[in-house]
Design an enzyme around this catalytic site. Structure first.
Site, short mmCIF file in Angstrom:
data_model
loop_
_atom_site.label_atom_id
_atom_site.label_comp_id
_atom_site.label_asym_id
_atom_site.label_seq_id
_atom_site.Cartn_x
_atom_site.Cartn_y
_atom_site.Cartn_z
N ARG A 137 -7.09 8.54 -10.25
CA ARG A 137 -8.04 8.64 -9.01
C ARG A 137 -6.54 8.95 -8.48
O ARG A 137 -5.69 8.09 -7.75
CB ARG A 137 -8.60 7.09 -8.63
CG ARG A 137 -8.82 7.81 -6.80
CD ARG A 137 -8.08 7.31 -5.68
NE ARG A 137 -9.08 6.91 -4.84
CZ ARG A 137 -7.64 6.90 -3.66
NH1 ARG A 137 -7.02 6.98 -3.18
NH2 ARG A 137 -8.97 7.01 -2.49
N VAL A 138 -6.46 10.19 -6.67
CA VAL A 138 -6.18 10.67 -6.59
C VAL A 138 -6.64 10.58 -4.55
O VAL A 138 -7.98 10.82 -5.64
CB VAL A 138 -5.20 12.04 -6.65
CG1 VAL A 138 -4.63 12.69 -5.50
CG2 VAL A 138 -4.80 11.84 -7.84
N GLY A 139 -5.80 10.27 -3.85
CA GLY A 139 -6.47 10.50 -2.32
C GLY A 139 -6.33 11.23 -1.80
O GLY A 139 -5.53 12.18 -2.28
N ASP A 140 -5.98 11.16 -0.32
CA ASP A 140 -6.26 11.86 0.24
C ASP A 140 -4.65 12.71 0.65
O ASP A 140 -4.47 13.30 0.83
CB ASP A 140 -7.03 12.07 1.69
CG ASP A 140 -6.57 10.50 2.58
OD1 ASP A 140 -6.12 9.38 1.44
OD2 ASP A 140 -5.99 10.08 3.94
N THR A 156 2.09 7.01 -0.27
CA THR A 156 0.57 6.03 -0.68
C THR A 156 0.95 5.40 -2.18
O THR A 156 1.06 7.12 -2.71
CB THR A 156 -0.88 6.02 -0.05
OG1 THR A 156 -1.33 4.38 0.22
CG2 THR A 156 -0.99 7.21 -0.93
N SER A 211 0.96 -1.08 -0.14
CA SER A 211 -0.42 0.03 -0.12
C SER A 211 1.06 1.76 0.12
O SER A 211 0.06 2.23 -0.20
CB SER A 211 -0.78 0.11 0.99
OG SER A 211 -0.32 0.13 2.12
N THR A 228 -4.94 7.89 7.68
CA THR A 228 -5.11 6.72 6.80
C THR A 228 -6.92 6.22 6.08
O THR A 228 -7.20 6.59 7.19
CB THR A 228 -4.17 5.88 7.29
OG1 THR A 228 -4.18 4.85 6.92
CG2 THR A 228 -4.73 5.57 8.74
N GLY A 229 -6.83 5.18 5.45
CA GLY A 229 -8.07 5.10 5.05
C GLY A 229 -8.76 5.19 4.26
O GLY A 229 -7.95 5.42 2.67
N THR A 271 -1.67 3.33 4.52
CA THR A 271 -0.64 5.07 3.88
C THR A 271 -0.22 5.09 5.17
O THR A 271 0.32 4.31 6.10
CB THR A 271 -2.00 6.48 4.14
OG1 THR A 271 -2.86 5.27 3.17
CG2 THR A 271 -0.87 7.34 4.04
N GLY A 327 -9.54 7.14 1.60
CA GLY A 327 -9.31 9.08 0.60
C GLY A 327 -10.55 9.61 0.61
O GLY A 327 -10.48 10.87 0.85
#
Ligand code: GLY
Length: 318
Positions: free
Chosen positions: A205-208, A195, A75, A228-229, A177, A231
């Site tokens: 796609r881009v997360g947090d 991450t 991850s 974490t988690g 992350t 996003g």
């Protein structure tokens, strides 16, 4: 200063005198929190950097870089699970005590997105570069590409393609992350986050994690937080920024993390099966953690010792 005064107290910004009273002075030894068990070697490396007189910013960069280099990690870094088109894409950000920040997103084939993020912060007038532009900039600024093919990861992706079931598994290492928040012996704060994002995400796609205020937020006047988690849930609620702002308003670190989790659940009624966890570090060294589901652990370095701690949580997942 009473911190348990309920909503009214929580909504009232602290006065300058209160903020000053938050500073009980640095602990004399560094305090480092990082997400999940993979934070243990990351914290150890961060301590080494601080012991060698590196800055706390260097420490959070080098600390999470250890996890980026671990090709068994699914991850974070180049060992991370790919998106639905088979590409592992990486997101990272870093922020210092004074709010200077660097971030990179949708980056492919670089071992250390966190170092690219740091370089963007140090060498450009910008905060974030993404995709092809980030790649071109990194290549022009001394970074080199690294291609990694991990048969086990490729096989799992091909297996996934058979159903294309788009479901993050709570606490299973497919959606996490490493976020790190740290304070050196002089009370200087910094944070980092990196991450490979959600396994089998839509390409692009881009997360947090690379979003300042979502996956990470540092304000040397108050404290730092990381997430974490899933996003999307963290971005929608500006999670890490929310935690820091609550601490600014007098909420204790653990309570601030819990309220950020509650806010996510409040905004997403009926939500099931998505883990989110927060870590918070206040400038006086007080710290806390909280997650939606049981199972979020984190590495805590304090008074010269690093150990794994279990975050308090809202509910159990079965
Ligand atoms: N928290 C990592 C991600 O959602 O990409």
């Amino acid at each position: 200063m009473s911190l348990a005064g309920g909503l009214a107290t929580w909504m009232e910004p602290l006065q300058a005198a209160d903020l000053a009273s938050l500073t009980t002075g640095p602990s004399g030894t560094p305090i480092i929190l990082s997400t999940w068990r993979h934070g243990l070697p990351a914290n150890d490396r961060a301590v080494e950097v601080l012991n060698a007189k590196g800055s706390v910013l260097d420490a959070v960069e080098e600390g999470v870089a250890v996890v980026e280099s671990d090709l068994t990690n699914r991850s974070v870094g180049l060992g991370g699970r790919p998106d639905r088109d088979g590409f592992t894409t990486l997101d990272a950000c870093i922020q210092d005590h004074d709010g200077r920040a660097g971030a990179v997103a949708f980056l492919r084939e670089f071992e250390h997105p966190i170092k690219v993020a740091r370089a963007i912060m140090d060498r450009t007038p910008h905060v974030m570069l993404v995709g092809n532009g980030a790649e071109q900039w990194a290549l022009a600024n001394g970074f080199t590409k690294r291609k990694v093919d991990i048969p086990e990861v490729r096989k799992a992706w091909k297996e996934w393609l058979k159903t294309s079931d788009y479901k993050p598994l709570v606490n299973i290492e497919n959606h996490d992350t490493i976020g790190m928040v740290a304070m050196d012996a002089n009370g200087k704060l910094a944070g980092s986050c990196t991450t490979s994002g959600l396994a089998y995400k839509v390409h692009g796609r881009v997360g947090d994690s690379p979003i300042i205020g979502a996956g990470l937020f540092v304000d040397g006047d108050v404290g730092a937080a990381c997430a974490t988690g899933t996003g999307e849930l963290v971005i929608r609620t500006s999670g890490s920024h929310a935690v820091v702002e609550m601490m600014r308003n007098g909420v204790e670190p653990e309570e601030a993390c819990e309220r950020a989790v509650r806010r996510i659940l409040h905004k997403h009624p009926g939500l099931k099966g998505h883990q989110v966890g927060f870590l918070a570090l206040r400038k006086d060294g007080a710290h806390g953690a909280y997650s939606v589901y049981k199972g979020f652990d984190y590495a805590l370095t304090k008074e010269g010792r690093t150990q794994l701690a279990d975050a308090p949580y809202m509910m159990e997942w079965d």
